[in-house]
Design a protein around this motif. Structure first.
Motif, mmCIF file in Angstrom:
data_model
loop_
_atom_site.group_PDB
_atom_site.id
_atom_site.type_symbol
_atom_site.label_atom_id
_atom_site.label_comp_id
_atom_site.label_asym_id
_atom_site.label_seq_id
_atom_site.Cartn_x
_atom_site.Cartn_y
_atom_site.Cartn_z
ATOM 1 N N GLY A 192 -2.259 9.130 7.622
ATOM 2 C CA GLY A 192 -1.859 7.756 7.895
ATOM 3 C C GLY A 192 -1.863 7.460 9.386
ATOM 4 N N GLY B 238 0.121 5.066 -1.482
ATOM 5 C CA GLY B 238 0.390 6.098 -0.478
ATOM 6 C C GLY B 238 1.377 7.129 -0.981
ATOM 7 N N LEU C 48 -5.442 6.893 10.611
ATOM 8 C CA LEU C 48 -5.919 5.563 10.242
ATOM 9 C C LEU C 48 -5.325 4.485 11.145
ATOM 10 N N GLY D 80 0.486 2.385 4.724
ATOM 11 C CA GLY D 80 0.711 2.764 3.331
ATOM 12 C C GLY D 80 0.804 4.270 3.139
ATOM 13 N N MET D 81 0.039 5.030 3.904
ATOM 14 C CA MET D 81 0.093 6.484 3.802
ATOM 15 C C MET D 81 1.289 7.069 4.554
ATOM 16 N N GLY E 195 -7.265 -4.081 8.108
ATOM 17 C CA GLY E 195 -7.440 -3.268 6.904
ATOM 18 C C GLY E 195 -7.075 -1.810 7.132
ATOM 19 N N LEU E 196 -7.489 -1.252 8.266
ATOM 20 C CA LEU E 196 -7.170 0.137 8.581
ATOM 21 C C LEU E 196 -5.664 0.324 8.792
ATOM 22 N N ALA F 259 -3.908 0.388 5.396
ATOM 23 C CA ALA F 259 -4.059 1.695 4.743
ATOM 24 C C ALA F 259 -3.221 2.763 5.434
ATOM 25 N N MET G 49 0.813 -1.214 0.000
ATOM 26 C CA MET G 49 0.000 0.000 0.000
ATOM 27 C C MET G 49 0.849 1.267 0.000
ATOM 28 N N SER H 88 0.006 13.527 4.228
ATOM 29 C CA SER H 88 -0.169 12.086 4.092
ATOM 30 C C SER H 88 0.245 11.360 5.369
#
Length: 463
Positions: free
Chosen positions: A97, A80, A100, A128-129, A121-122, A125, A76, A93
Protein backbone atom coordinates in the motif's frame (compact mmCIF):
# COMPACT_ATOMS: atom_id res chain seq x y z
CA UNK A 1 -2.84 -11.70 10.17
CA UNK A 2 -1.82 -10.99 13.74
CA UNK A 3 -0.87 -14.01 15.73
CA UNK A 4 -3.39 -15.18 18.31
CA UNK A 5 -0.71 -14.95 20.99
CA UNK A 6 1.59 -11.99 20.29
CA UNK A 7 5.33 -12.36 20.76
CA UNK A 8 6.61 -10.42 23.78
CA UNK A 9 7.60 -7.04 22.39
CA UNK A 10 10.40 -4.71 23.48
CA UNK A 11 8.77 -1.73 25.18
CA UNK A 12 9.29 2.02 24.93
CA UNK A 13 7.48 4.54 27.16
CA UNK A 14 5.26 1.77 28.51
CA UNK A 15 4.12 0.45 25.11
CA UNK A 16 5.51 -2.04 22.57
CA UNK A 17 8.28 -0.47 20.47
CA UNK A 18 6.45 -1.60 17.34
CA UNK A 19 3.72 0.93 18.14
CA UNK A 20 6.11 3.76 17.30
CA UNK A 21 7.13 2.15 14.00
CA UNK A 22 3.47 2.06 13.05
CA UNK A 23 3.02 5.56 14.53
CA UNK A 24 5.57 7.10 12.15
CA UNK A 25 4.41 5.05 9.16
CA UNK A 26 0.86 6.27 9.63
CA UNK A 27 2.08 9.80 10.41
CA UNK A 28 3.75 10.10 6.99
CA UNK A 29 0.88 8.35 5.22
CA UNK A 30 -1.55 10.87 6.72
CA UNK A 31 0.89 13.70 5.89
CA UNK A 32 0.59 12.70 2.25
CA UNK A 33 -3.17 12.06 2.30
CA UNK A 34 -4.26 15.10 4.30
CA UNK A 35 -1.80 17.33 2.49
CA UNK A 36 -3.41 16.42 -0.79
CA UNK A 37 -6.89 16.66 0.76
CA UNK A 38 -6.20 20.17 2.07
CA UNK A 39 -5.63 21.54 -1.43
CA UNK A 40 -7.73 19.21 -3.62
CA UNK A 41 -11.01 21.15 -3.48
CA UNK A 42 -9.18 24.50 -3.61
CA UNK A 43 -7.31 23.30 -6.73
CA UNK A 44 -10.54 22.15 -8.38
CA UNK A 45 -12.36 25.46 -7.83
CA UNK A 46 -9.40 27.77 -8.60
CA UNK A 47 -10.01 29.58 -11.88
CA UNK A 48 -7.95 28.62 -14.93
CA UNK A 49 -7.02 32.30 -15.35
CA UNK A 50 -5.64 32.68 -11.82
CA UNK A 51 -1.91 33.15 -11.27
CA UNK A 52 -1.97 29.77 -9.51
CA UNK A 53 -4.37 28.22 -11.99
CA UNK A 54 -6.70 25.38 -11.11
CA UNK A 55 -9.36 23.50 -13.03
CA UNK A 56 -12.10 26.14 -12.73
CA UNK A 57 -14.82 23.73 -11.54
CA UNK A 58 -17.99 24.87 -9.76
CA UNK A 59 -18.21 24.36 -5.99
CA UNK A 60 -20.86 21.68 -6.52
CA UNK A 61 -18.78 19.69 -9.02
CA UNK A 62 -15.68 19.97 -6.83
CA UNK A 63 -17.52 18.77 -3.72
CA UNK A 64 -19.06 15.92 -5.71
CA UNK A 65 -15.64 14.67 -6.82
CA UNK A 66 -14.27 15.19 -3.32
CA UNK A 67 -17.07 13.08 -1.81
CA UNK A 68 -16.67 10.31 -4.38
CA UNK A 69 -12.88 10.24 -4.06
CA UNK A 70 -12.83 10.13 -0.25
CA UNK A 71 -15.57 7.47 -0.30
CA UNK A 72 -13.57 5.26 -2.67
CA UNK A 73 -10.37 5.75 -0.63
CA UNK A 74 -12.02 4.12 2.36
CA UNK A 75 -14.31 1.74 0.45
CA UNK A 76 -11.18 0.06 -0.94
CA UNK A 77 -10.35 -0.94 2.62
CA UNK A 78 -12.74 -3.91 2.25
CA UNK A 79 -10.75 -5.60 -0.56
CA UNK A 80 -7.56 -4.41 1.17
CA UNK A 81 -8.54 -6.18 4.38
CA UNK A 82 -9.75 -9.26 2.52
CA UNK A 83 -6.48 -9.55 0.58
CA UNK A 84 -4.53 -9.35 3.85
CA UNK A 85 -6.68 -11.98 5.59
CA UNK A 86 -6.66 -14.41 2.67
CA UNK A 87 -3.32 -13.98 0.89
CA UNK A 88 -0.68 -11.56 2.17
CA UNK A 89 -1.07 -10.81 5.86
CA UNK A 90 -1.20 -7.29 7.21
CA UNK A 91 2.54 -6.65 7.24
CA UNK A 92 3.05 -7.14 3.49
CA UNK A 93 -0.22 -5.39 2.64
CA UNK A 94 0.97 -2.23 4.42
CA UNK A 95 4.23 -2.37 2.45
CA UNK A 96 2.50 -2.70 -0.93
CA UNK A 97 0.00 0.00 0.00
CA UNK A 98 2.84 2.39 0.80
CA UNK A 99 4.46 1.74 -2.56
CA UNK A 100 1.19 2.50 -4.37
CA UNK A 101 0.82 5.73 -2.41
CA UNK A 102 4.29 6.97 -3.30
CA UNK A 103 3.53 6.26 -6.96
CA UNK A 104 0.14 8.00 -6.78
CA UNK A 105 1.37 11.22 -5.21
CA UNK A 106 4.33 11.32 -7.58
CA UNK A 107 2.06 11.04 -10.63
CA UNK A 108 -0.17 13.83 -9.27
CA UNK A 109 2.80 16.19 -9.50
CA UNK A 110 2.52 15.99 -13.32
CA UNK A 111 0.35 18.79 -14.76
CA UNK A 112 -1.84 16.64 -17.01
CA UNK A 113 -5.45 15.49 -16.60
CA UNK A 114 -4.50 11.84 -17.23
CA UNK A 115 -1.98 12.14 -14.41
CA UNK A 116 -4.58 13.71 -12.12
CA UNK A 117 -7.03 10.83 -12.43
CA UNK A 118 -4.29 8.16 -12.49
CA UNK A 119 -2.76 9.59 -9.34
CA UNK A 120 -6.11 9.60 -7.53
CA UNK A 121 -6.66 5.97 -8.58
CA UNK A 122 -3.28 4.85 -7.24
CA UNK A 123 -3.88 6.68 -3.95
CA UNK A 124 -7.30 5.03 -3.61
CA UNK A 125 -5.71 1.58 -4.05
CA UNK A 126 -2.79 2.40 -1.74
CA UNK A 127 -4.89 3.67 1.14
CA UNK A 128 -7.17 0.63 0.74
CA UNK A 129 -4.21 -1.70 1.25
CA UNK A 130 -2.49 0.25 4.03
CA UNK A 131 -5.21 1.80 6.19
CA UNK A 132 -7.14 -1.20 7.59
CA UNK A 133 -4.09 -3.37 7.98
CA UNK A 134 -1.83 -0.99 9.84
CA UNK A 135 -4.66 -0.29 12.31
CA UNK A 136 -5.21 -4.01 12.90
CA UNK A 137 -1.47 -4.45 13.49
CA UNK A 138 -1.67 -1.96 16.36
CA UNK A 139 -4.22 -4.19 18.09
CA UNK A 140 -1.95 -7.20 17.48
CA UNK A 141 0.76 -5.62 19.64
CA UNK A 142 -1.35 -6.08 22.81
CA UNK A 143 -2.53 -9.16 24.66
CA UNK A 144 -6.25 -9.75 25.10
CA UNK A 145 -7.59 -7.78 28.08
CA UNK A 146 -4.71 -5.25 28.18
CA UNK A 147 -6.21 -1.88 29.13
CA UNK A 148 -3.27 -0.19 27.38
CA UNK A 149 -4.81 -1.10 24.03
CA UNK A 150 -7.12 1.97 23.97
CA UNK A 151 -4.22 4.18 25.07
CA UNK A 152 -2.04 2.64 22.37
CA UNK A 153 -4.60 3.44 19.71
CA UNK A 154 -4.78 7.02 20.97
CA UNK A 155 -0.98 7.36 20.70
CA UNK A 156 -1.22 5.89 17.20
CA UNK A 157 -4.01 8.35 16.46
CA UNK A 158 -1.83 11.23 17.58
CA UNK A 159 0.68 10.07 14.97
CA UNK A 160 -2.06 10.32 12.35
CA UNK A 161 -2.72 13.89 13.37
CA UNK A 162 0.89 15.00 13.64
CA UNK A 163 1.04 14.15 9.96
CA UNK A 164 -2.27 15.88 9.26
CA UNK A 165 -1.22 19.00 11.19
CA UNK A 166 2.10 19.37 9.41
CA UNK A 167 0.64 18.62 5.99
CA UNK A 168 -2.13 21.21 6.21
CA UNK A 169 0.48 23.87 7.05
CA UNK A 170 3.31 22.79 4.76
CA UNK A 171 1.55 21.20 1.77
CA UNK A 172 -1.31 23.71 2.02
CA UNK A 173 1.10 26.66 1.97
CA UNK A 174 3.22 25.28 -0.86
CA UNK A 175 0.14 24.39 -2.91
CA UNK A 176 -1.58 27.76 -2.49
CA UNK A 177 1.60 29.85 -2.81
CA UNK A 178 3.91 28.10 -5.28
CA UNK A 179 1.64 25.77 -7.22
CA UNK A 180 -0.89 23.03 -6.64
CA UNK A 181 1.25 20.32 -8.24
CA UNK A 182 4.26 21.20 -6.09
CA UNK A 183 2.00 20.52 -3.12
CA UNK A 184 0.93 17.15 -4.55
CA UNK A 185 4.57 16.17 -5.13
CA UNK A 186 5.61 17.23 -1.63
CA UNK A 187 2.95 14.90 -0.20
CA UNK A 188 4.60 12.03 -2.09
CA UNK A 189 8.00 12.79 -0.55
CA UNK A 190 6.42 12.48 2.91
CA UNK A 191 4.98 9.05 2.08
CA UNK A 192 8.37 7.87 0.80
CA UNK A 193 9.91 8.74 4.19
CA UNK A 194 7.17 6.79 5.97
CA UNK A 195 7.72 3.75 3.77
CA UNK A 196 11.47 3.82 4.42
CA UNK A 197 11.17 3.87 8.20
CA UNK A 198 8.53 1.09 8.07
CA UNK A 199 10.98 -1.18 6.22
CA UNK A 200 13.80 -0.33 8.65
CA UNK A 201 11.58 -0.97 11.70
CA UNK A 202 10.53 -4.54 10.88
CA UNK A 203 12.57 -6.00 13.76
CA UNK A 204 10.08 -4.44 16.18
CA UNK A 205 7.10 -6.06 14.43
CA UNK A 206 8.06 -9.74 14.66
CA UNK A 207 4.99 -11.92 15.13
CA UNK A 208 2.61 -9.05 14.32
CA UNK A 209 0.72 -8.84 11.04
CA UNK A 210 1.97 -12.15 9.64
CA UNK A 211 -0.24 -14.28 7.39
CA UNK A 212 -1.76 -17.08 9.46
CA UNK A 213 -2.50 -19.22 6.40
CA UNK A 214 1.16 -20.24 6.26
CA UNK A 215 1.60 -20.58 10.01
CA UNK A 216 2.86 -23.90 11.37
CA UNK A 217 1.24 -23.16 14.73
CA UNK A 218 -1.70 -25.56 15.32
CA UNK A 219 -3.64 -22.90 17.24
CA UNK A 220 -3.36 -20.49 14.29
CA UNK A 221 -4.52 -23.21 11.86
CA UNK A 222 -7.53 -23.99 14.03
CA UNK A 223 -8.49 -20.30 14.17
CA UNK A 224 -8.41 -20.05 10.38
CA UNK A 225 -10.45 -23.21 9.75
CA UNK A 226 -13.17 -23.36 12.42
CA UNK A 227 -16.59 -21.70 11.80
CA UNK A 228 -17.70 -18.67 13.81
CA UNK A 229 -19.33 -19.33 17.18
CA UNK A 230 -22.61 -17.70 18.28
CA UNK A 231 -20.65 -15.32 20.53
CA UNK A 232 -18.47 -14.26 17.60
CA UNK A 233 -21.53 -13.75 15.39
CA UNK A 234 -23.24 -11.61 18.07
CA UNK A 235 -20.13 -9.46 18.34
CA UNK A 236 -20.07 -8.95 14.58
CA UNK A 237 -23.70 -7.78 14.77
CA UNK A 238 -22.75 -5.19 17.43
CA UNK A 239 -19.87 -3.98 15.27
CA UNK A 240 -22.09 -3.58 12.22
CA UNK A 241 -24.68 -1.61 14.21
CA UNK A 242 -21.97 0.59 15.73
CA UNK A 243 -20.85 1.39 12.18
CA UNK A 244 -24.05 3.46 11.82
CA UNK A 245 -22.43 5.87 14.26
CA UNK A 246 -19.36 5.89 12.05
CA UNK A 247 -21.27 6.80 8.87
CA UNK A 248 -23.15 9.62 10.57
CA UNK A 249 -20.07 10.91 12.38
CA UNK A 250 -17.90 11.13 9.28
CA UNK A 251 -20.76 12.40 7.12
CA UNK A 252 -20.81 15.41 9.42
CA UNK A 253 -17.13 15.64 10.34
CA UNK A 254 -15.85 15.56 6.76
CA UNK A 255 -17.45 18.92 6.03
CA UNK A 256 -13.98 20.03 7.16
CA UNK A 257 -12.32 19.22 3.85
CA UNK A 258 -15.29 20.32 1.74
CA UNK A 259 -17.96 22.81 2.78
CA UNK A 260 -16.11 24.21 5.80
CA UNK A 261 -12.96 24.52 3.69
CA UNK A 262 -14.80 26.59 1.07
CA UNK A 263 -16.57 28.55 3.83
CA UNK A 264 -13.19 29.46 5.34
CA UNK A 265 -11.95 30.56 1.90
CA UNK A 266 -14.96 32.57 0.74
CA UNK A 267 -16.96 33.77 3.77
CA UNK A 268 -14.54 34.07 6.68
CA UNK A 269 -12.49 37.15 7.56
CA UNK A 270 -8.99 35.65 7.76
CA UNK A 271 -6.89 38.74 8.42
CA UNK A 272 -4.47 38.75 11.36
CA UNK A 273 -2.99 42.23 11.19
CA UNK A 274 -1.53 42.48 7.69
CA UNK A 275 -1.35 38.71 7.23
CA UNK A 276 -4.15 36.73 5.60
CA UNK A 277 -4.37 33.22 7.03
CA UNK A 278 -4.48 30.66 4.17
CA UNK A 279 -7.83 28.86 4.08
CA UNK A 280 -6.10 25.47 4.06
CA UNK A 281 -4.46 26.23 7.43
CA UNK A 282 -7.78 25.76 9.20
CA UNK A 283 -7.43 22.09 8.30
CA UNK A 284 -4.55 21.93 10.78
CA UNK A 285 -6.71 22.96 13.76
CA UNK A 286 -8.25 19.52 14.14
CA UNK A 287 -4.86 17.85 14.13
CA UNK A 288 -3.39 20.44 16.50
CA UNK A 289 -6.18 19.90 19.03
CA UNK A 290 -5.75 16.12 18.80
CA UNK A 291 -2.02 16.39 19.51
CA UNK A 292 -2.69 18.65 22.51
CA UNK A 293 -5.76 16.87 23.90
CA UNK A 294 -5.27 13.25 22.77
CA UNK A 295 -3.50 11.81 25.80
CA UNK A 296 -5.73 13.78 28.22
CA UNK A 297 -8.92 12.39 26.72
CA UNK A 298 -7.48 8.85 26.74
CA UNK A 299 -6.36 9.26 30.36
CA UNK A 300 -9.83 10.51 31.33
CA UNK A 301 -11.53 7.41 29.94
CA UNK A 302 -8.89 5.08 31.43
CA UNK A 303 -9.38 6.68 34.86
CA UNK A 304 -13.14 6.19 34.59
CA UNK A 305 -12.56 2.55 33.67
CA UNK A 306 -10.36 1.87 36.68
CA UNK A 307 -12.85 3.63 38.96
CA UNK A 308 -15.64 1.36 37.75
CA UNK A 309 -17.57 4.13 35.97
CA UNK A 310 -19.28 3.74 32.62
CA UNK A 311 -16.58 3.82 29.93
CA UNK A 312 -17.43 1.12 27.41
CA UNK A 313 -16.34 1.52 23.81
CA UNK A 314 -19.91 1.98 22.58
CA UNK A 315 -20.65 4.64 25.21
CA UNK A 316 -17.53 6.58 24.23
CA UNK A 317 -18.49 6.47 20.54
CA UNK A 318 -22.03 7.70 21.23
CA UNK A 319 -20.71 10.58 23.32
CA UNK A 320 -18.24 11.40 20.55
CA UNK A 321 -21.08 11.78 18.04
CA UNK A 322 -23.05 14.04 20.38
CA UNK A 323 -20.08 16.29 21.16
CA UNK A 324 -19.06 16.57 17.52
CA UNK A 325 -22.63 17.34 16.47
CA UNK A 326 -22.87 20.11 19.05
CA UNK A 327 -19.82 21.72 17.45
CA UNK A 328 -21.84 22.49 14.32
CA UNK A 329 -23.94 24.97 16.30
CA UNK A 330 -20.86 27.22 16.14
CA UNK A 331 -21.04 27.03 12.34
CA UNK A 332 -24.69 28.02 12.67
CA UNK A 333 -23.44 31.10 14.50
CA UNK A 334 -20.90 31.75 11.76
CA UNK A 335 -23.59 31.55 9.08
CA UNK A 336 -25.89 33.86 11.01
CA UNK A 337 -23.10 36.42 11.38
CA UNK A 338 -22.33 36.24 7.66
CA UNK A 339 -25.98 36.79 6.78
CA UNK A 340 -26.15 39.90 8.97
CA UNK A 341 -22.66 41.38 8.47
CA UNK A 342 -21.42 39.98 5.15
CA UNK A 343 -18.51 38.12 6.80
CA UNK A 344 -17.87 35.84 9.77
CA UNK A 345 -15.12 35.69 12.37
CA UNK A 346 -12.45 33.01 12.51
CA UNK A 347 -13.26 32.06 16.10
CA UNK A 348 -16.43 30.27 14.96
CA UNK A 349 -14.31 27.84 12.95
CA UNK A 350 -11.82 27.43 15.81
CA UNK A 351 -14.58 26.53 18.29
CA UNK A 352 -16.26 24.18 15.82
CA UNK A 353 -12.98 22.33 15.20
CA UNK A 354 -12.36 22.11 18.96
CA UNK A 355 -15.68 20.33 19.57
CA UNK A 356 -15.20 18.18 16.47
CA UNK A 357 -11.80 17.12 17.77
CA UNK A 358 -13.01 16.11 21.24
CA UNK A 359 -15.79 14.14 19.57
CA UNK A 360 -13.32 12.50 17.21
CA UNK A 361 -11.07 11.45 20.09
CA UNK A 362 -14.06 9.73 21.71
CA UNK A 363 -15.09 7.82 18.59
CA UNK A 364 -12.31 7.23 16.08
CA UNK A 365 -9.38 5.70 18.03
CA UNK A 366 -11.91 3.98 20.30
CA UNK A 367 -13.65 2.41 17.29
CA UNK A 368 -10.32 1.09 16.00
CA UNK A 369 -9.62 -0.51 19.37
CA UNK A 370 -13.22 -1.76 19.67
CA UNK A 371 -12.91 -3.66 16.40
CA UNK A 372 -9.75 -5.46 17.51
CA UNK A 373 -11.58 -6.55 20.70
CA UNK A 374 -14.77 -7.82 19.05
CA UNK A 375 -13.84 -8.94 15.53
CA UNK A 376 -13.15 -12.68 14.97
CA UNK A 377 -9.39 -13.11 14.60
CA UNK A 378 -9.55 -14.61 11.11
CA UNK A 379 -11.65 -11.69 9.87
CA UNK A 380 -9.88 -8.91 11.78
CA UNK A 381 -8.56 -7.05 8.73
CA UNK A 382 -11.81 -7.49 6.82
CA UNK A 383 -13.85 -6.00 9.69
CA UNK A 384 -11.38 -3.15 9.93
CA UNK A 385 -11.84 -2.71 6.19
CA UNK A 386 -15.63 -2.57 6.62
CA UNK A 387 -15.13 0.12 9.29
CA UNK A 388 -13.11 2.26 6.92
CA UNK A 389 -15.63 1.60 4.15
CA UNK A 390 -18.31 3.02 6.44
CA UNK A 391 -16.01 6.00 6.91
CA UNK A 392 -15.96 6.27 3.13
CA UNK A 393 -19.75 6.26 2.90
CA UNK A 394 -19.71 9.01 5.52
CA UNK A 395 -17.36 10.98 3.29
CA UNK A 396 -19.79 10.61 0.37
CA UNK A 397 -22.63 11.80 2.58
CA UNK A 398 -20.46 14.80 3.44
CA UNK A 399 -20.06 15.57 -0.25
CA UNK A 400 -23.82 15.32 -0.85
CA UNK A 401 -24.53 17.63 2.07
CA UNK A 402 -21.96 20.07 0.72
CA UNK A 403 -23.65 20.04 -2.68
CA UNK A 404 -27.05 20.60 -1.02
CA UNK A 405 -25.73 23.79 0.60
CA UNK A 406 -25.82 25.49 -2.81
CA UNK A 407 -29.63 25.36 -2.75
CA UNK A 408 -30.40 25.16 0.98
CA UNK A 409 -27.65 27.44 2.29
CA UNK A 410 -24.95 26.87 4.89
CA UNK A 411 -27.15 27.93 7.82
CA UNK A 412 -29.68 25.17 7.11
CA UNK A 413 -27.03 22.50 6.47
CA UNK A 414 -24.91 23.27 9.55
CA UNK A 415 -27.94 23.49 11.87
CA UNK A 416 -29.49 20.34 10.43
CA UNK A 417 -26.27 18.38 10.95
CA UNK A 418 -26.03 19.53 14.57
CA UNK A 419 -29.62 18.64 15.44
CA UNK A 420 -29.52 15.25 13.70
CA UNK A 421 -26.20 14.11 15.23
CA UNK A 422 -27.17 15.06 18.77
CA UNK A 423 -30.62 13.47 18.40
CA UNK A 424 -29.27 10.23 16.93
CA UNK A 425 -26.66 9.98 19.68
CA UNK A 426 -29.32 10.35 22.37
CA UNK A 427 -31.42 7.68 20.65
CA UNK A 428 -28.46 5.27 20.61
CA UNK A 429 -27.99 5.80 24.35
CA UNK A 430 -31.44 4.28 24.89
CA UNK A 431 -30.35 1.01 23.22
CA UNK A 432 -26.79 0.92 24.57
CA UNK A 433 -27.35 -1.74 27.26
CA UNK A 434 -29.06 -4.18 24.86
CA UNK A 435 -26.30 -3.78 22.31
CA UNK A 436 -23.52 -4.21 24.87
CA UNK A 437 -25.13 -7.46 26.05
CA UNK A 438 -24.35 -8.89 22.60
CA UNK A 439 -20.62 -8.30 23.14
CA UNK A 440 -20.69 -11.14 25.72
CA UNK A 441 -18.29 -9.33 28.04
CA UNK A 442 -15.59 -8.54 25.48
CA UNK A 443 -14.51 -5.56 27.60
CA UNK A 444 -15.33 -6.98 31.05
CA UNK A 445 -11.86 -8.30 31.84
CA UNK A 446 -9.78 -5.33 30.73
CA UNK A 447 -7.09 -4.48 33.23
CA UNK A 448 -3.87 -2.52 33.49
CA UNK A 449 -1.28 -5.27 33.01
CA UNK A 450 1.66 -2.92 33.59
CA UNK A 451 0.13 -1.83 36.90
CA UNK A 452 -0.44 -5.41 37.95
CA UNK A 453 3.15 -6.38 37.17
CA UNK A 454 4.46 -3.48 39.22
CA UNK A 455 2.19 -4.12 42.20
CA UNK A 456 2.18 -7.92 42.07
CA UNK A 457 -1.59 -8.39 42.17
CA UNK A 458 -4.57 -8.42 39.85
CA UNK A 459 -7.05 -5.54 39.80
CA UNK A 460 -10.59 -6.36 40.82
CA UNK A 461 -13.19 -6.40 38.07
CA UNK A 462 -14.48 -2.84 37.93
CA UNK A 463 -17.39 -3.45 35.60
Amino acid sequence: MANSTPIKQKELFGHPAGLYVLFFTEMWERFSYYGMRAILVLYLVAQTTDENAGLGWSNGDALSLYGTYTMLVYLMSIPGGWIADKFLGQKKSVLYGGILLVAGHSVLAIEQMWAFYTGLGLIIAGVGMLKPNISTMVGGLYQQGDIRRDKGFTIFYIGINVGAFLSALIVGYVGETYGWHYGFGLAGIGMALGLLQYVLGQKHLRGVGDYLGKSKNEEDKEIMNKPLTKVEKDRVVVLLISFLLVIIFWGAFEQAGGLMNIYASEKTSRMLGNFEVPASWFQSLNAFFIIVLGTSVAAYWAKRKLEGKLSTGLFKMIMGLIIMGAGFFFMTGASAQFQSEGTSAMYWLVLAYLFHTVGELCISPVALSYITKLAPVKYASLMMGVYFAMTGFGNKVAGLLGEASESLGEFTIFTGIAVFCVSFGLLMLLFRRKLEALTHGAEDNERDLKYEEAEGFELADNN
